[in-house]
Design a protein around this motif. Structure first.
Motif, PDB file in Angstrom:
ATOM      1  N   THR A 240       0.902  -1.295  -0.084  1.00 12.97           N
ATOM      2  CA  THR A 240       0.064  -0.028  -0.107  1.00 12.97           C
ATOM      3  C   THR A 240       0.886   1.115   0.009  1.00 12.97           C
ATOM      4  O   THR A 240       0.199   2.250  -0.119  1.00 12.97           O
ATOM      5  CB  THR A 240      -1.010   0.121   1.149  1.00 12.97           C
ATOM      6  N   GLY A 241       2.101   1.099   0.228  1.00 11.11           N
ATOM      7  CA  GLY A 241       3.099   2.206   0.013  1.00 11.11           C
ATOM      8  C   GLY A 241       4.387   1.574  -0.558  1.00 11.11           C
ATOM      9  O   GLY A 241       4.839   0.784  -0.461  1.00 11.11           O
ATOM     10  N   ILE A 242       4.738   2.617  -1.621  1.00 14.66           N
ATOM     11  CA  ILE A 242       5.731   2.384  -2.567  1.00 14.66           C
ATOM     12  C   ILE A 242       6.938   3.433  -2.473  1.00 14.66           C
ATOM     13  O   ILE A 242       6.524   4.468  -2.736  1.00 14.66           O
ATOM     14  CB  ILE A 242       5.307   1.860  -3.899  1.00 14.66           C
ATOM     15  N   VAL A 243       8.218   2.967  -2.352  1.00 18.18           N
ATOM     16  CA  VAL A 243       9.167   3.992  -2.221  1.00 18.18           C
ATOM     17  C   VAL A 243      10.000   3.535  -3.533  1.00 18.18           C
ATOM     18  O   VAL A 243      10.340   2.378  -3.872  1.00 18.18           O
ATOM     19  CB  VAL A 243      10.113   3.702  -1.109  1.00 18.18           C
ATOM     20  N   CYS A 244      10.177   4.599  -4.425  1.00 14.47           N
ATOM     21  CA  CYS A 244      10.964   4.654  -5.609  1.00 14.47           C
ATOM     22  C   CYS A 244      12.418   5.043  -5.743  1.00 14.47           C
ATOM     23  O   CYS A 244      12.591   6.061  -4.944  1.00 14.47           O
ATOM     24  CB  CYS A 244      10.130   5.104  -6.652  1.00 14.47           C
ATOM     25  N   GLY A 245      13.148   4.654  -6.553  1.00 16.58           N
ATOM     26  CA  GLY A 245      14.519   4.945  -6.763  1.00 16.58           C
ATOM     27  C   GLY A 245      14.681   6.592  -7.307  1.00 16.58           C
ATOM     28  O   GLY A 245      15.743   6.883  -7.432  1.00 16.58           O
ATOM     29  N   SER A 269      -0.021   5.057  -1.635  1.00 13.34           N
ATOM     30  CA  SER A 269       1.063   5.934  -1.527  1.00 13.34           C
ATOM     31  C   SER A 269       2.172   5.730  -2.080  1.00 13.34           C
ATOM     32  O   SER A 269       2.666   4.572  -2.111  1.00 13.34           O
ATOM     33  CB  SER A 269       1.071   6.289   0.012  1.00 13.34           C
ATOM     34  N   VAL A 270       2.939   6.929  -2.921  1.00 16.68           N
ATOM     35  CA  VAL A 270       4.012   6.666  -3.627  1.00 16.68           C
ATOM     36  C   VAL A 270       5.104   7.824  -3.358  1.00 16.68           C
ATOM     37  O   VAL A 270       4.773   9.036  -2.953  1.00 16.68           O
ATOM     38  CB  VAL A 270       3.673   6.778  -5.171  1.00 16.68           C
ATOM     39  N   VAL A 271       6.106   7.581  -3.246  1.00 16.37           N
ATOM     40  CA  VAL A 271       7.335   8.286  -2.807  1.00 16.37           C
ATOM     41  C   VAL A 271       8.419   8.272  -3.884  1.00 16.37           C
ATOM     42  O   VAL A 271       8.882   7.094  -4.019  1.00 16.37           O
ATOM     43  CB  VAL A 271       7.660   8.147  -1.178  1.00 16.37           C
ATOM     44  N   GLY A 272       8.629   9.429  -4.467  1.00 16.25           N
ATOM     45  CA  GLY A 272       9.611   9.433  -5.372  1.00 16.25           C
ATOM     46  C   GLY A 272      11.266   9.786  -4.817  1.00 16.25           C
ATOM     47  O   GLY A 272      11.247   9.690  -3.579  1.00 16.25           O
ATOM     48  N   PHE A 273      12.217   9.731  -5.411  1.00 20.92           N
ATOM     49  CA  PHE A 273      13.548  10.155  -5.230  1.00 20.92           C
ATOM     50  C   PHE A 273      14.186  11.197  -6.031  1.00 20.92           C
ATOM     51  O   PHE A 273      14.211  10.950  -7.325  1.00 20.92           O
ATOM     52  CB  PHE A 273      14.313   9.136  -4.929  1.00 20.92           C
ATOM     53  N   ALA A 279       8.537  15.714 -10.108  1.00 18.72           N
ATOM     54  CA  ALA A 279       7.918  15.672  -8.930  1.00 18.72           C
ATOM     55  C   ALA A 279       6.819  16.548  -8.799  1.00 18.72           C
ATOM     56  O   ALA A 279       5.602  16.377  -8.390  1.00 18.72           O
ATOM     57  CB  ALA A 279       8.957  15.443  -7.867  1.00 18.72           C
ATOM     58  N   ARG A 280       7.349  17.899  -9.167  1.00 17.56           N
ATOM     59  CA  ARG A 280       6.269  19.021  -8.793  1.00 17.56           C
ATOM     60  C   ARG A 280       5.185  18.992  -9.680  1.00 17.56           C
ATOM     61  O   ARG A 280       4.053  19.608  -9.691  1.00 17.56           O
ATOM     62  CB  ARG A 280       7.138  20.350  -8.927  1.00 17.56           C
ATOM     63  N   HIS A 281       5.182  18.301 -11.047  1.00 17.67           N
ATOM     64  CA  HIS A 281       4.214  18.551 -11.903  1.00 17.67           C
ATOM     65  C   HIS A 281       3.535  17.295 -12.246  1.00 17.67           C
ATOM     66  O   HIS A 281       2.582  17.303 -13.285  1.00 17.67           O
ATOM     67  CB  HIS A 281       4.908  18.983 -13.190  1.00 17.67           C
ATOM     68  N   SER A 282       3.903  16.187 -11.722  1.00 14.31           N
ATOM     69  CA  SER A 282       2.871  14.971 -11.844  1.00 14.31           C
ATOM     70  C   SER A 282       1.619  15.042 -11.343  1.00 14.31           C
ATOM     71  O   SER A 282       1.453  15.970 -10.512  1.00 14.31           O
ATOM     72  CB  SER A 282       3.783  13.718 -11.213  1.00 14.31           C
ATOM     73  N   TRP A 283       0.783  14.002 -11.565  1.00 19.98           N
ATOM     74  CA  TRP A 283      -0.512  14.194 -10.721  1.00 19.98           C
ATOM     75  C   TRP A 283      -0.857  12.827 -10.074  1.00 19.98           C
ATOM     76  O   TRP A 283      -0.781  11.923 -10.715  1.00 19.98           O
ATOM     77  CB  TRP A 283      -1.711  14.605 -11.723  1.00 19.98           C
ATOM     78  N   THR A 288       8.381  13.258  -2.292  1.00 16.03           N
ATOM     79  CA  THR A 288       9.879  12.647  -2.769  1.00 16.03           C
ATOM     80  C   THR A 288      10.801  13.148  -1.871  1.00 16.03           C
ATOM     81  O   THR A 288      10.780  13.859  -0.856  1.00 16.03           O
ATOM     82  CB  THR A 288      10.039  13.409  -4.187  1.00 16.03           C
ATOM     83  N   VAL A 289      12.230  12.487  -2.187  1.00 17.96           N
ATOM     84  CA  VAL A 289      13.048  12.612  -1.329  1.00 17.96           C
ATOM     85  C   VAL A 289      14.283  13.703  -2.176  1.00 17.96           C
ATOM     86  O   VAL A 289      14.567  13.152  -3.243  1.00 17.96           O
ATOM     87  CB  VAL A 289      13.906  11.370  -0.743  1.00 17.96           C
ATOM     88  N   ARG A 290      14.752  14.915  -1.533  1.00 15.50           N
ATOM     89  CA  ARG A 290      15.025  15.729  -2.637  1.00 15.50           C
ATOM     90  C   ARG A 290      16.524  15.501  -2.533  1.00 15.50           C
ATOM     91  O   ARG A 290      17.272  15.474  -1.384  1.00 15.50           O
ATOM     92  CB  ARG A 290      14.754  17.133  -1.922  1.00 15.50           C
ATOM     93  N   GLN A 291      17.136  15.568  -3.502  1.00 12.13           N
ATOM     94  CA  GLN A 291      18.608  15.779  -3.726  1.00 12.13           C
ATOM     95  C   GLN A 291      19.016  17.309  -3.806  1.00 12.13           C
ATOM     96  O   GLN A 291      18.433  17.960  -4.696  1.00 12.13           O
ATOM     97  CB  GLN A 291      19.231  15.241  -4.933  1.00 12.13           C
ATOM     98  N   PRO A 292      19.924  17.535  -2.777  1.00 15.07           N
ATOM     99  CA  PRO A 292      20.149  19.053  -2.705  1.00 15.07           C
ATOM    100  C   PRO A 292      21.224  19.377  -4.076  1.00 15.07           C
ATOM    101  O   PRO A 292      22.563  19.568  -3.712  1.00 15.07           O
ATOM    102  CB  PRO A 292      20.891  19.298  -1.596  1.00 15.07           C
ATOM    103  N   VAL A 293      20.658  19.506  -5.144  1.00 12.63           N
ATOM    104  CA  VAL A 293      21.282  19.642  -6.526  1.00 12.63           C
ATOM    105  C   VAL A 293      22.185  21.225  -6.286  1.00 12.63           C
ATOM    106  O   VAL A 293      23.606  21.121  -6.668  1.00 12.63           O
ATOM    107  CB  VAL A 293      20.613  19.484  -7.494  1.00 12.63           C
TER     108      VAL A 293
END
Length: 335
Positions: A240-245, A269-273, A279-283, A288-293
């Motif tokens: 029911t919860g998926i974490v993505c790479g 529930s879905v969490v990106g990376f 991430a900001r424009h999907s629906w 998500t987990v932010r990389q501090p680019v």
């Protein structure tokens, strides 16, 4: 004593009047003679007037795996001005399907006189790939740097996001919202970052849900298609919860959820990376987990420019901390 007009003229093989015209940026000098004067200025240690200074910096190679995943052009965009401010101009190569490979870009950059080469999620990130080519380049004295995908034994600095911690942040967020059946799609099985995500996922699941909790992992490409396949398998496993790479993988999971008639986050529930533009424009917008680019790019440019100027960075892995960004793709576990 500085070089005189006569010295410069003699070295360039032109008249003093020609040297004067070049120094004052006046017309009437053929390109070949103008270049001869500029070369003489540099050789004799004469400081060029501001209007005659080079407008481009020393080249530095930047090898990306692709442009499809927006996190990679984000790195290129952030690194570009940071290198430029330090006197370097990036030469960017992307390993698109059917295009040039990493070794071919390396040859091109070396031929172009690159002062160093920076690899972002390149072949080095594959734990099974040989590192011989990098070692040979270092033996030739070429400075190298690597982003995301640490490999021991290479004489170069590494810069990585903390994949373990990032995945643990995602797991704890989902557990706090009542999810007890979690799945992970970390990327290819041989990927160094993917292996670290699996380690972090396993540790966080066991810590939160106990030793008997299932650790459900499905490997695959870091693409939307890869996410679709992984999402199908993880949903079949009852997650029911998926974490993505990556955020692209999460977009594929969202698409598979829609195909199955599931609502996000009511049913899944879905969490990106990465926290890429995707991430900001999907629906719905992705948690998500932010990389501090931006932060990473400043530090990378500082250390790598020092490396190219013979001020060697520590032979270690510089690890940057991620941040969980909560949006609408995650919510309470379904009842």
């Amino acid at each position: 004593m500085g070089a005189t007009l006569a010295d410069i003229a003699a070295h360039a093989g032109v008249s003093e009047a020609t040297v004067s015209r070049v120094l004052n940026d006046r017309p009437g000098v053929v390109p070949a003679k103008r270049q001869a004067v500029l070369t003489a200025l540099d050789v004799l240690g004469y400081e060029r007037p501001p209007r005659l200074r080079r407008r481009t910096g020393r080249p530095v190679g930047l090898v990306l795996p692709e442009f499809t995943n927006p996190i990679f052009p984000a790195f290129a965009q952030a690194l570009g001005p940071n290198f430029a401010r330090r006197g370097f101009t990036p030469l960017v190569g992307s390993q698109a399907e059917g295009g040039l490979h990493e070794d071919e870009y390396v040859e091109m950059f070396v031929e172009a006189g690159a002062a160093g080469i920076l690899f972002v999620s390149g072949r080095h990130a594959d734990a099974t790939a040989p590192t011989t080519r990098y070692e040979e380049l270092r033996e030739l004295g070429l400075p190298l740097g690597f982003v995301n995908g640490y490999r021991a034994g290479i004489d170069a600095p590494f810069f990585s996001i903390d994949d373990r911690t990032g995945t643990q942040l995602a797991v704890r967020h989902l557990v706090a919202m009542g999810h007890v059946r979690l799945g992970l799609s970390p990327g290819p099985e041989t990927s160094v970052p993917a292996r670290r995500r699996v380690e972090g996922f396993r540790e966080a699941v066991v810590e939160a849900l106990g030793d008997d909790a299932d650790v459900v992992v499905v490997h695959g490409p870091l693409s939307d298609d890869g996410g679709g396949h992984a999402g199908r398998a993880l949903l079949e496993a009852g997650c029911t919860g998926i974490v993505c790479g990556s955020d692209l993988v999460a977009v594929g999971v969202l698409a598979e959820a829609r195909r199955q008639g599931l609502a996000v986050p009511a049913d899944l529930s879905v969490v990106g990376f990465d926290d890429s533009v995707v991430a900001r424009h999907s629906w719905p917008p992705l948690t998500t987990v932010r990389q501090p680019v931006s932060t990473m790019s400043i530090a990378i440019a500082d250390a790598f420019v020092g490396e190219m100027n013979s001020v060697h960075a520590q032979r270690t892995e510089y690890v940057f901390q991620p941040e969980l960004v909560v949006r609408e793709s995650s919510g309470p576990a379904p009842r």
